[in-house]
Write a protein that holds these residues in place. Structure first.
Motif, PDB file in Angstrom:
ATOM      1  N   GLY A 143       0.805  -1.284  -0.074  1.00 13.81           N
ATOM      2  CA  GLY A 143      -0.007  -0.171   0.060  1.00 13.81           C
ATOM      3  C   GLY A 143       0.865   1.083   0.114  1.00 13.81           C
ATOM      4  O   GLY A 143       2.037   1.158   0.461  1.00 13.81           O
ATOM      5  N   LEU A 144       0.579   2.123  -0.482  1.00 14.17           N
ATOM      6  CA  LEU A 144       1.272   3.511  -0.648  1.00 14.17           C
ATOM      7  C   LEU A 144       0.416   4.521   0.137  1.00 14.17           C
ATOM      8  O   LEU A 144      -0.696   4.695   0.168  1.00 14.17           O
ATOM      9  N   GLY A 145       1.403   5.383   0.972  1.00 15.68           N
ATOM     10  CA  GLY A 145       0.835   6.426   1.501  1.00 15.68           C
ATOM     11  C   GLY A 145       1.187   7.858   1.034  1.00 15.68           C
ATOM     12  O   GLY A 145       0.461   8.645   0.945  1.00 15.68           O
ATOM     13  N   ASP A 146       2.204   7.684   0.020  1.00 18.16           N
ATOM     14  CA  ASP A 146       2.700   8.790  -0.701  1.00 18.16           C
ATOM     15  C   ASP A 146       3.407   8.427  -1.906  1.00 18.16           C
ATOM     16  O   ASP A 146       3.404   6.977  -2.071  1.00 18.16           O
ATOM     17  N   VAL A 147       3.283   9.334  -3.001  1.00 14.32           N
ATOM     18  CA  VAL A 147       3.804   8.848  -4.290  1.00 14.32           C
ATOM     19  C   VAL A 147       5.080   9.463  -4.606  1.00 14.32           C
ATOM     20  O   VAL A 147       5.553   9.945  -5.763  1.00 14.32           O
ATOM     21  N   ALA A 148       5.944   9.944  -3.508  1.00 14.12           N
ATOM     22  CA  ALA A 148       7.237  10.398  -3.772  1.00 14.12           C
ATOM     23  C   ALA A 148       8.330   9.640  -4.433  1.00 14.12           C
ATOM     24  O   ALA A 148       8.134   8.478  -4.528  1.00 14.12           O
ATOM     25  N   PRO A 149       8.900  10.045  -5.509  1.00 16.85           N
ATOM     26  CA  PRO A 149       9.931   9.521  -6.337  1.00 16.85           C
ATOM     27  C   PRO A 149      10.753   8.650  -5.351  1.00 16.85           C
ATOM     28  O   PRO A 149      10.836   7.547  -5.978  1.00 16.85           O
ATOM     29  N   GLU A 150      11.172   8.948  -4.094  1.00 17.09           N
ATOM     30  CA  GLU A 150      12.090   8.198  -3.337  1.00 17.09           C
ATOM     31  C   GLU A 150      11.422   6.808  -2.910  1.00 17.09           C
ATOM     32  O   GLU A 150      11.959   6.110  -2.723  1.00 17.09           O
ATOM     33  N   THR A 151      10.034   7.075  -2.447  1.00 18.55           N
ATOM     34  CA  THR A 151       9.162   6.060  -2.087  1.00 18.55           C
ATOM     35  C   THR A 151       9.010   4.990  -3.216  1.00 18.55           C
ATOM     36  O   THR A 151       9.175   3.834  -3.025  1.00 18.55           O
ATOM     37  N   LEU A 152       8.562   5.573  -4.336  1.00 15.62           N
ATOM     38  CA  LEU A 152       8.327   4.466  -5.323  1.00 15.62           C
ATOM     39  C   LEU A 152       9.668   3.890  -5.886  1.00 15.62           C
ATOM     40  O   LEU A 152       9.521   2.470  -5.972  1.00 15.62           O
ATOM     41  N   THR A 153      10.854   4.444  -6.036  1.00 19.27           N
ATOM     42  CA  THR A 153      11.933   3.959  -6.258  1.00 19.27           C
ATOM     43  C   THR A 153      12.270   2.871  -5.396  1.00 19.27           C
ATOM     44  O   THR A 153      12.652   1.540  -5.607  1.00 19.27           O
ATOM     45  N   PHE A 154      12.240   3.149  -4.026  1.00 19.53           N
ATOM     46  CA  PHE A 154      12.757   2.209  -3.021  1.00 19.53           C
ATOM     47  C   PHE A 154      11.929   0.968  -3.091  1.00 19.53           C
ATOM     48  O   PHE A 154      12.464  -0.078  -3.209  1.00 19.53           O
ATOM     49  N   TYR A 155      10.478   0.811  -3.458  1.00 13.83           N
ATOM     50  CA  TYR A 155       9.525  -0.171  -3.397  1.00 13.83           C
ATOM     51  C   TYR A 155       9.843  -0.882  -4.528  1.00 13.83           C
ATOM     52  O   TYR A 155       9.975  -2.175  -4.314  1.00 13.83           O
ATOM     53  N   ARG A 156      10.296  -0.527  -5.584  1.00 16.99           N
ATOM     54  CA  ARG A 156      10.537  -0.951  -6.797  1.00 16.99           C
ATOM     55  C   ARG A 156      11.778  -1.846  -6.954  1.00 16.99           C
ATOM     56  O   ARG A 156      12.060  -2.896  -7.084  1.00 16.99           O
ATOM     57  N   GLN A 157      12.769  -1.105  -5.921  1.00 13.50           N
ATOM     58  CA  GLN A 157      14.089  -1.951  -5.619  1.00 13.50           C
ATOM     59  C   GLN A 157      14.036  -2.975  -4.734  1.00 13.50           C
ATOM     60  O   GLN A 157      14.822  -3.809  -5.010  1.00 13.50           O
ATOM     61  N   ILE A 158      13.196  -2.999  -3.976  1.00 14.18           N
ATOM     62  CA  ILE A 158      13.208  -4.260  -3.088  1.00 14.18           C
ATOM     63  C   ILE A 158      12.091  -5.327  -3.517  1.00 14.18           C
ATOM     64  O   ILE A 158      11.876  -6.222  -2.923  1.00 14.18           O
ATOM     65  N   GLY A 159      11.746  -5.241  -4.708  1.00 16.14           N
ATOM     66  CA  GLY A 159      10.897  -6.199  -5.480  1.00 16.14           C
ATOM     67  C   GLY A 159       9.522  -6.166  -5.215  1.00 16.14           C
ATOM     68  O   GLY A 159       8.727  -6.884  -5.849  1.00 16.14           O
ATOM     69  N   VAL A 160       8.871  -5.027  -4.828  1.00 16.68           N
ATOM     70  CA  VAL A 160       7.391  -4.879  -4.928  1.00 16.68           C
ATOM     71  C   VAL A 160       7.235  -4.886  -6.286  1.00 16.68           C
ATOM     72  O   VAL A 160       7.624  -3.991  -6.968  1.00 16.68           O
TER      73      VAL A 160
END
Length: 159
Positions: A26-43
């Motif tokens: 689930g996303l609480g925000d759509v900040a680029p750093e948040t989305l990049t982090f989740y993509r990097q960890i395999g979400v």
């Protein structure tokens, strides 16, 4: 992982798209750093927020005690805003699969404002469908009505 085609599983067996286990968040925000982090960890898949929020926030490790029912439903979702959020999330290689409806204290508690909130929810559902969202989740439960959903400043367990 785009639409159509086949993907390979760990043991190289072919499977159709949409089968198997996928990692979602689930996303609480759509900040680029948040989305990049989740993509990097395999979400791979996301629950999309209904507002374009780019400010990240920290959550407490221990959930706070809640003593207030949720407020009114508020304004219906805006279809253009939902499309904007969805496109932004997808630009990071994440699939948007669902969005969560905010519960209404008026509906849950049978208050006079419930009809207004039901109208708002219906308009939000239409906007989500028009924006291409196929799944909307909700939780209308007595526990949530009495305890609330969000952390409140200065409150916590044992207080």
């Amino acid at each position: 992982m785009g639409g159509g085609g086949l993907t390979l599983s760990r043991d190289n067996e072919q499977r159709s798209p949409g089968s198997g286990i996928r990692i979602g968040k689930g996303l609480g925000d759509v900040a680029p750093e948040t989305l990049t982090f989740y993509r990097q960890i395999g979400v791979e898949e996301m629950t999309m927020p209904s507002r374009f929020v780019t400010q990240t926030s920290r959550r407490p490790l221990v959930p706070p005690r809640q003593r207030q029912a949720p407020g009114p439903q508020g304004d219906p979702w805006d279809e253009r805003e939902l499309r904007r959020i969805k496109e932004h999330v997808e630009s990071f290689g994440l699939a948007v699969r669902w969005i969560g409806l905010r519960p209404s204290g008026a509906i849950l508690m049978g208050l006079p404002e419930r009809d207004r909130d039901i109208d708002s929810i219906c308009a939000s559902i239409r906007a989500a469908g028009n924006a291409g969202l196929k799944v909307i989740t909700y939780t209308f439960s007595a526990l949530r009505a009495s305890e609330g959903y969000r952390a409140r400043h200065g409150e916590g367990r044992g207080m």
